[in-house]
Design an enzyme around this catalytic site. Structure first.
Site, PDB file in Angstrom:
ATOM      1  N   GLN A   8      -4.462  -5.435   6.893  1.00  0.00           N
ATOM      2  CA  GLN A   8      -5.340  -6.425   6.277  1.00  0.00           C
ATOM      3  C   GLN A   8      -5.271  -7.781   6.970  1.00  0.00           C
ATOM      4  O   GLN A   8      -6.080  -8.663   6.677  1.00  0.00           O
ATOM      5  CB  GLN A   8      -4.984  -6.587   4.793  1.00  0.00           C
ATOM      6  CG  GLN A   8      -5.151  -5.332   3.968  1.00  0.00           C
ATOM      7  CD  GLN A   8      -6.594  -4.866   3.859  1.00  0.00           C
ATOM      8  OE1 GLN A   8      -7.525  -5.650   3.979  1.00  0.00           O
ATOM      9  NE2 GLN A   8      -6.789  -3.579   3.641  1.00  0.00           N
ATOM     10  N   ASP A  25       3.100  -4.006   8.163  1.00  0.00           N
ATOM     11  CA  ASP A  25       1.785  -3.387   7.987  1.00  0.00           C
ATOM     12  C   ASP A  25       0.737  -4.488   8.180  1.00  0.00           C
ATOM     13  O   ASP A  25       0.568  -5.357   7.327  1.00  0.00           O
ATOM     14  CB  ASP A  25       1.692  -2.776   6.586  1.00  0.00           C
ATOM     15  CG  ASP A  25       0.298  -2.250   6.254  1.00  0.00           C
ATOM     16  OD1 ASP A  25      -0.640  -2.424   7.052  1.00  0.00           O
ATOM     17  OD2 ASP A  25       0.144  -1.668   5.155  1.00  0.00           O
ATOM     18  N   CYS A  82      -4.603   2.264  -3.930  1.00  0.00           N
ATOM     19  CA  CYS A  82      -3.403   2.824  -3.278  1.00  0.00           C
ATOM     20  C   CYS A  82      -2.226   1.864  -3.428  1.00  0.00           C
ATOM     21  O   CYS A  82      -1.466   1.619  -2.483  1.00  0.00           O
ATOM     22  CB  CYS A  82      -3.663   3.126  -1.806  1.00  0.00           C
ATOM     23  SG  CYS A  82      -4.852   4.441  -1.538  1.00  0.00           S
ATOM     24  N   HIS A 102       0.864  -1.182   0.000  1.00  0.00           N
ATOM     25  CA  HIS A 102       0.000   0.000   0.000  1.00  0.00           C
ATOM     26  C   HIS A 102       0.898   1.229   0.000  1.00  0.00           C
ATOM     27  O   HIS A 102       2.011   1.207   0.511  1.00  0.00           O
ATOM     28  CB  HIS A 102      -0.874  -0.040   1.254  1.00  0.00           C
ATOM     29  CG  HIS A 102      -1.941   1.012   1.323  1.00  0.00           C
ATOM     30  ND1 HIS A 102      -1.668   2.324   1.654  1.00  0.00           N
ATOM     31  CD2 HIS A 102      -3.290   0.937   1.141  1.00  0.00           C
ATOM     32  CE1 HIS A 102      -2.804   3.013   1.662  1.00  0.00           C
ATOM     33  NE2 HIS A 102      -3.799   2.200   1.348  1.00  0.00           N
ATOM     34  N   LYS A 138     -10.769  -1.311   9.725  1.00  0.00           N
ATOM     35  CA  LYS A 138     -10.805  -2.522   8.904  1.00  0.00           C
ATOM     36  C   LYS A 138     -11.182  -3.757   9.725  1.00  0.00           C
ATOM     37  O   LYS A 138     -11.444  -4.820   9.166  1.00  0.00           O
ATOM     38  CB  LYS A 138      -9.451  -2.727   8.208  1.00  0.00           C
ATOM     39  CG  LYS A 138      -9.098  -1.593   7.247  1.00  0.00           C
ATOM     40  CD  LYS A 138      -7.810  -1.850   6.514  1.00  0.00           C
ATOM     41  CE  LYS A 138      -7.362  -0.632   5.711  1.00  0.00           C
ATOM     42  NZ  LYS A 138      -8.313  -0.238   4.657  1.00  0.00           N
TER      43      LYS A 138
END
Length: 415
Positions: A212, A209, A373, A132, A235
């Protein structure tokens, strides 16, 4: 005597679960909503909505500053979220959890407070092609200011990280390695434990990261072996404007604050300021208190379902949706990793992604279109955009069927 096998966890009662999510019962353009944009933001169960509402109705005050009861209650809710997140990611200490507005702020905090003071010309940061923008652009910005460079590890045609190539990039000049736990476009699950092990061998800090990953799988930052881990609340069923950064204490103690203001200090004098210890050193100003009350409720909800049941259901739904989509004429699916979360990016030959998404919306189907993104990833596949259907445990096979029927209708109109 042989031990009795453990009983399998009961299957999800998805219809009951769906009743916990008010928005799933609405219609759009006169059609029942099929919400397949969960990688962008998850829907909120009533318990999260009620936690936010209850804060404003019963406990609204600022944190830390007040000695009155409302202030104590607000502080308890805010600090309770820190405790909940620390348990959720298995952090060694609650004091290693910084509450932020989400992964973007978390990564920028690492970029400007950790990386910027340490980088010099000739140094490098490693990331990947599938990231991302939030795990690319902050590194470019600090690299430009320091003379460092940003290196991107490649992926293969199936959308899997080429681990050997990533590890080859971990040369002595690398001062930070970065990787998404799960790709927001492809659903690919990256081998974070292996990367963490190899980074430790080389003395290179690793940032993950986890935006997700957190909605779909249990997180254990100690087992992953990373140095920084970022999550985004919205999320994972929580309110927008919430998230967290976990960082090893030795890093936090050496990092200067990024923002100055109230509640991040011990004492302010014109001849010098003494900052608070982490995590409060990095939490200047009034936070999203009500939002973090919702974070605690979201974590309670996810853990009440259980990630073992949630994952089994989502993987079955992903397989069902992938099989159904593969039968659509002219479809091209991006991302065929052996291990992936329920995200499917695709195109249909002769149809622009934005046109398809716009007309699917008129059929009641919410999917994402665009570059997500992730411009470098689009460039790798040679396309300007894709459609993305991202699923969650509250979605159903009947919705997948409706999605495929809607594609057929729209395809007839466009071709």
């Amino acid at each position: 005597m042989n031990a009795r096998p453990e009983a399998a966890a009961p299957a999800l009662d998805v219809e009951r679960i769906r009743r916990d999510f008010p928005l799933l019962s609405r219609t759009v353009h006169g059609k029942p909503l099929i919400y397949f944009d969960n990688a962008n933001t998850g829907q909120k169960p009533a318990s999260v909505i009620e936690a936010v509402d209850r804060h404003y109705r019963e406990h609204n005050a600022n944190v830390a500053r007040a000695v009155h009861l409302l202030g104590e209650e607000a502080t308890g809710a805010y600090e309770g979220a820190r405790d909940a997140i620390a348990r959720f990611i298995n952090a060694p200490s609650r004091d290693e959890v910084i509450l932020t507005s989400g992964t973007t702020q978390s990564i920028n905090l690492v970029a400007y407070s950790y990386a910027l003071p340490r980088l010099k010309p000739g140094d490098a940061i490693v990331t990947t092609v599938m990231e991302h923008h939030a795990n690319i652009v902050p590194w470019q910005l600090v690299a430009e200011r320091t003379g460092a460079t940003v290196k991107a590890a490649p992926i293969d045609a199936d959308g899997e990280l080429i681990l050997e190539a990533y590890l080859r990039l971990l040369t002595p000049e690398v001062k930070l390695a970065c990787v998404a736990h799960v790709s927001n476009v492809l659903g690919t699950v990256n081998p974070v434990r292996e990367i963490g092990r190899e980074c430790r061998r080389r003395g290179i800090p690793l940032l993950v990261d986890g935006s997700q990953a957190a909605p779909h799988r249990p997180i254990d930052v100690q087992a992953l072996g990373c140095d920084f881990y970022a999550i985004t609340g919205h999320k994972m069923l929580a309110p927008t404007g919430t998230g967290a950064l976990w960082a090893r204490r030795e890093h936090l103690m050496a990092m200067p604050p990024l923002f100055g203001g109230g509640e991040m200090i011990r004492e302010v004098r014109f001849d010098g300021t003494v900052f608070a210890d982490p995590p409060h050193r990095f939490e200047a100003g009034t936070p999203n208190i009500a939002g973090f009350a919702g974070v605690s409720a979201a974590i309670d909800y996810l853990q009440g379902i259980g990630f073992d049941r949630l994952k089994a259901y989502e993987q079955d739904l992903l397989a069902y949706a992938t099989d159904a989509l593969e039968r659509v004429p002219g479809v091209r699916i991006f991302g065929r990793a052996k291990e992936k979360e329920p995200v499917i990016s695709f195109l249909i030959e002769g149809v622009h992604a934005n046109d398809m998404a716009t007309l699917l919306d008129l059929q009641g189907v919410a999917v994402r279109s665009g570059h997500h993104c992730a411009h470098p990833l689009m460039q790798f596949f040679g396309v300007p955009a894709t459609l993305r259907a991202s699923l969650a445990f509250y979605n159903t096979k009947a919705e997948v069927d409706g999605f495929i029927e809607a594609i057929a209708k729209v395809r007839t109109l466009l071709l």
